[in-house]
Design an enzyme around this catalytic site. Structure first.
Site, PDB file in Angstrom:
ATOM      1  N   CYS A 131      13.278  10.575   7.042  1.00  0.00           N
ATOM      2  CA  CYS A 131      13.264  10.053   8.420  1.00  0.00           C
ATOM      3  C   CYS A 131      14.637  10.132   9.052  1.00  0.00           C
ATOM      4  O   CYS A 131      14.764  10.272  10.261  1.00  0.00           O
ATOM      5  CB  CYS A 131      12.724   8.636   8.440  1.00  0.00           C
ATOM      6  SG  CYS A 131      13.396   7.616   7.148  1.00  0.00           S
ATOM      7  N   LYS A 144       0.848  -1.195   0.000  1.00  0.00           N
ATOM      8  CA  LYS A 144       0.000   0.000   0.000  1.00  0.00           C
ATOM      9  C   LYS A 144       0.883   1.245   0.000  1.00  0.00           C
ATOM     10  O   LYS A 144       1.571   1.532   0.976  1.00  0.00           O
ATOM     11  CB  LYS A 144      -0.909   0.053   1.228  1.00  0.00           C
ATOM     12  CG  LYS A 144      -1.952   1.164   1.051  1.00  0.00           C
ATOM     13  CD  LYS A 144      -2.571   1.654   2.334  1.00  0.00           C
ATOM     14  CE  LYS A 144      -1.735   2.651   3.051  1.00  0.00           C
ATOM     15  NZ  LYS A 144      -1.643   3.972   2.391  1.00  0.00           N
ATOM     16  N   GLU A 203      10.344   0.703  10.223  1.00  0.00           N
ATOM     17  CA  GLU A 203      11.332   1.769  10.042  1.00  0.00           C
ATOM     18  C   GLU A 203      10.588   3.068  10.288  1.00  0.00           C
ATOM     19  O   GLU A 203       9.715   3.444   9.518  1.00  0.00           O
ATOM     20  CB  GLU A 203      11.929   1.681   8.637  1.00  0.00           C
ATOM     21  CG  GLU A 203      13.260   2.372   8.530  1.00  0.00           C
ATOM     22  CD  GLU A 203      13.116   3.745   7.917  1.00  0.00           C
ATOM     23  OE1 GLU A 203      12.916   4.707   8.705  1.00  0.00           O
ATOM     24  OE2 GLU A 203      13.181   3.856   6.687  1.00  0.00           O
ATOM     25  N   GLU A 255      10.134  15.194  15.979  1.00  0.00           N
ATOM     26  CA  GLU A 255      10.473  15.134  14.562  1.00  0.00           C
ATOM     27  C   GLU A 255       9.586  16.131  13.817  1.00  0.00           C
ATOM     28  O   GLU A 255       8.357  16.023  13.861  1.00  0.00           O
ATOM     29  CB  GLU A 255      10.224  13.718  14.052  1.00  0.00           C
ATOM     30  CG  GLU A 255      10.651  13.534  12.618  1.00  0.00           C
ATOM     31  CD  GLU A 255      10.395  12.135  12.100  1.00  0.00           C
ATOM     32  OE1 GLU A 255       9.369  11.547  12.464  1.00  0.00           O
ATOM     33  OE2 GLU A 255      11.216  11.647  11.316  1.00  0.00           O
TER      34      GLU A 255
END
Ligand code: ADP
Length: 814
Positions: free
Chosen positions: A310, A202, A276, A407
């Site tokens: 990331c 997906k 991850e 983040e």
């Protein structure tokens, strides 16, 4: 350099040379527009080798972030679509497996070739759908994606020799984010197919197009129908995929929050999982670094892909003496960055993916400003017609500030200073994440001293954001577990061939020890001296190198074969577990020991166990009802196992990857720091040793829970530990009701990895409760290994779970 734009405004060549102004240099988008048009700007799911309408008939728009225009309508998948895709993947599996390694290698090779042939189309589609600069999609996303298929065509070919005894897991559900849509697809699909699995993928709702284009390319190379399926949609589609019972593996890249929910949703289902997740990676500049190089490094670290990376270097840590100079140069450089339409070949920064992400960046930057931190943004303004955000630098930020911890996932970097390398490491590790780190210094000794101390899966020395299929990528801590790329990435899609055939435990084998829930009044062993009571020999817990009474002061009866009481064991509770973890956490001596040193201690343990062999044999006979021969066999096998891991301690080493761009990449096997081990009920000595020894061999500090029914086989080891030079805190043992203790360990944030060998229900608890700090777990789902069998009971499988791979990139050359 194109000067067309500037000259049309009437600038003279002399002026252009003095200002070095760039004009726009747009890449034509006709190839991509034609492709979209061929599909009527509308895409169904790709299931069973063809595009299909979504069952619900629902579609949504995917837009170009550069101007918010609609590119196409794509299907919103639901449970029914997911079920059809999983069914197609399941149906395709046997033939894909039978095709064998070479057959699959040919397909992967064909996919790589075909991607290269359509590189321009892929690059333009990606830049349009994501808003990132075409320069990046053309030079990085697409070539690296193709490189992953080439690399994995190789692993497919070598599967039987390099992964002997392993087989594919089955049907893989894969969910990817929007920041590197094609690249993340290749990181997931290539290893899955190479290992002989089939896939339902997906893509992210903001960027489905390159995956749909890839599906079309797969059809063109004749990839058998059902081997690859793409279901589009938003988070609901992702949740439906994760919830589908037909999956054998889930691989996810995205936010830590969603990663955590996936960990919980898959708990106890017998799936393999790799995550991850987010990051807040440090970019460390020492005073002897090449400052101009470091400034370019910062540009690549945080403004590459608009900072929507990331592993973006989003925390700039600079040694105090060079901080001002670096900042001045950085500000000067920021003024020269160009931001604009993704198809302009001369831009550095494109648009942010979506309004929701843009508001998140704006909110966090405002928070930084409100908290009083100095914020620099260049004097030029960003285009108004898309979702743009300027490069942003916050200086002198406190390490505890929200903008230093959260983040941001945008073009925002926060800077702070340090004085010593120790302080740099401390600041760098002051994060719940641990994906990557970048270290800048001309001193190779310093770089290689600091790199192993950083809690991050990837460390780049004098470089940043470089990737290659041969080098594994993945996180420490809340950045997730599992690796993508390299040999370690392949294991994420394989399982030992013996596992599916393992028997399940009977309920009798797993029953809690009789009487563990009642307070024991205490049994006295019969006295050897007539007329005197026996000296109490109730063992204690083993914590921080000392024998300690359990917190609650409770003991429980240990009942041997035929219901005979053999003795008592301490009933450890959550406080005891916490003490044990604390002792392990504090005891760095074992991890700092050399591999040779650890081997010596393991040999010494074997030697001391051997000296006491008759005593252990007696104990095992009483505990398990084993006959003399069987007891001798278990003790002997335990001694041999200690020898095996003493042997492995200095031999399970890492590798050096010949990655491109004049790098050596050191793949180091690092311990987890604190590893919790819950031993099986059966083979109370051998099972315990089979788990504790590999963990120790790799430098982990261990908290171990032995067999609940026969804990005395493990508590008898205290004296062996005490006389074998094992530093205090290297092994800590808490006895009691196994599944209760396992739940507490799984929840504990200072435990980085956990192994559990017990019931299916216990496995589920461990997986679910591990979601807090996202520790890596290895559980048996209630299946019983044969601890005497060297294939099932020892070797590389254990060592792999006892370590995590850190890839350190070291460039060379002047
Ligand atoms: P990001 O911050 O990168 O957008 P997300 O974790 O929200 O990260 O999204 C990454 C991927 O996960 C996307 O494909 C998204 O649709 C999907 N996703 C979002 N929510 C869920 C969920 N609850 N379960 C499974 N997948 C999800």
């Amino acid at each position: 350099m194109s000067v067309k734009g500037s000259s049309s405004k009437g600038a003279s060549v002399r002026e252009i040379f003095s200002t070095m102004e760039y004009g726009p240099a747009p890449e034509a988008d006709d190839v991509a527009r034609d492709w979209l048009k061929r599909h009527g700007n509308r895409f169904g799911h790709y299931i069973g080798g063809r595009f299909t309408e979504p069952v619900s008939g629902e579609y949504f728009a995917t837009q170009h972030p550069g101007d918010a225009s609609e590119l196409a309508q794509v299907a919103q998948g639901d449970e029914a679509d997911v079920a059809a895709a999983v069914a197609a993947a399941k149906e395709a599996l046997p033939a894909w497996q039978q095709l064998g390694p070479h057959g699959r290698a040919r397909y992967l090779y064909a996919l790589a070739r075909h991607m290269q042939k359509h590189a321009r189309l892929l690059a333009v589609v990606e830049a349009l759908d994501n808003g990132k600069p075409i320069r990046e999609t053309r030079d990085l996303d697409v070539p690296l994606a193709a490189r992953h298929f080439y690399h994995h065509a190789g692993w497919a070919q070598l599967l039987e020799s390099e992964f002997a005894g392993y087989e594919g897991v089955g049907v893989c559900g894969q969910i990817i984010p929007w920041n590197f849509p094609l690249l993340m697809l290749s990181w997931k699909v290539a290893p899955a197919l190479a290992a002989g699995n089939t896939v339902v993928l997906k893509p992210a709702e903001f960027t489905p197009l390159s995956a749909l284009l890839f599906a079309e390319l797969a059809s063109e190379v004749g990839l058998p129908a059902g081997v690859l399926n793409i279901v589009t949609g938003d988070g609901r589609t992702g949740a439906a995929l994760v919830g589908n019972e037909g999956l054998d593996k889930v691989a996810f890249t995205g936010s830590t929050e969603v990663g955590r929910s996936i960990r919980k949703a898959t708990a106890g289902r017998g799936l393999k999982l790799s995550l991850e997740l987010g990051g807040k990676s440090p970019f460390i500049v020492f005073d002897d670094a090449d400052i101009d190089g470091a400034v370019e490094g910062v540009v690549d670290a945080i403004w590459f892909n608009q900072g929507q990376v990331c592993c973006a270097g989003s925390r700039l840590l600079v040694q105090e003496s060079v901080a001002q100079r670096l900042e001045a140069k950085l500000i000067e450089r920021m003024e020269k960055l160009r931001e604009g339409p993704s198809l302009d070949k001369s831009i550095d920064i494109g648009a942010i993916i979506a309004p929701v992400q843009l508001s998140k960046i704006e909110r966090l930057v405002q928070q930084g400003r409100d908290e009083g931190y100095a914020c620099f943004q260049p004097s030029w303004s960003v285009p108004k017609d898309g979702w743009y955000y300027p490069p942003t630098l916050f200086s002198n930020v406190s390490p505890a500030a929200t903008i230093a911890q959260e983040e941001i996932f945008g073009p925002v970097i926060v800077s702070m200073t340090f004085r010593t390398p120790e302080e740099a490491v401390e600041l760098a590790n002051d994060s719940r994440y641990g994906l990557a780190a970048s270290v800048w210094t001309e001193n190779v000794n310093l770089a290689l001293d600091v790199a192993p101390k950083l809690k991050a899966g990837v460390v780049w020395v004098n470089c940043t954001n470089v990737f290659d299929a041969a080098a594994g990528f993945g996180g420490y801590r809340e950045s997730g577990f599992g690796r993508e790329g390299g040999r370690e990435g392949m294991y994420e899609y394989l399982k030992p061939s013996f596992v599916p055939g393992l028997p399940k435990y009977s309920s009798e084998e797993l029953a809690a020890p009789a009487g563990a829930d009642e307070l024991d009044a205490g049994v006295r062993e019969s006295s050897a001296t007539p007329g005197l009571p026996a000296i109490d020999r109730t063992p204690k817990l083993f914590i921080g190198g000392k024998q300690k009474r359990p917190d609650g002061n409770y003991v429980y009866p240990v009942v041997g074969e035929g219901g005979k009481r053999v003795g008592q064991a301490p009933l450890g509770n959550r406080k005891d577990v916490r003490d044990a973890v604390e002792a392990a956490d504090k005891s760095a001596a074992w991890t700092k020991n050399t591999a040779h040193g650890r081997a010596q201690v393991l040999y010494y343990l074997a030697e001391n166990l051997s000296l006491r062999a008759p005593e252990f044999e007696e104990r095992l006979r009483a505990l398990t009802g084993a006959d003399r021969k069987a007891a001798e066999r278990e003790v002997h096998a335990s001694i041999a196992r200690l020898f095996s891991y003493a042997a492995w301690a200095d031999k399970y080493d890492g590798s050096v990857h010949p990655t491109p761009m004049r790098n050596v990449t050191l793949a180091m096997n690092e311990p987890w720091d604190v590893l919790a081990v819950v031993a099986p009920e059966e083979a109370p000595l051998l099972g315990f040793v089979s788990l504790v020894a590999p963990a120790l061999a790799m430098g982990n500090r261990v908290v171990a829970v032995p067999s609940s029914k026969a804990p005395l086989a493990a508590t008898d080891l205290y004296q062996v530990f005490e006389t074998s030079d094992l530093p205090a805190g290297a092994v800590n043992i808490v006895t009691g009701v196994k599944d209760e203790l396992a739940g507490v360990l799984a929840k504990h944030d200072a435990v980085q990895a956990m192994w559990y060998f017990g019931s299916r229900e216990g496995s589920e608890v461990v997986e679910r409760e591990s979601a807090g700090n996202l520790k890596a777990t290895w559980v048996n789902f209630g299946r019983k290994r044969d601890w005497y069998d060297p294939v099932q009971g020892e070797g590389r499988e254990f060592l792999r779970h006892a370590t995590r791979v850190k890839n350190i990139w070291v460039p060379y050359g002047e």
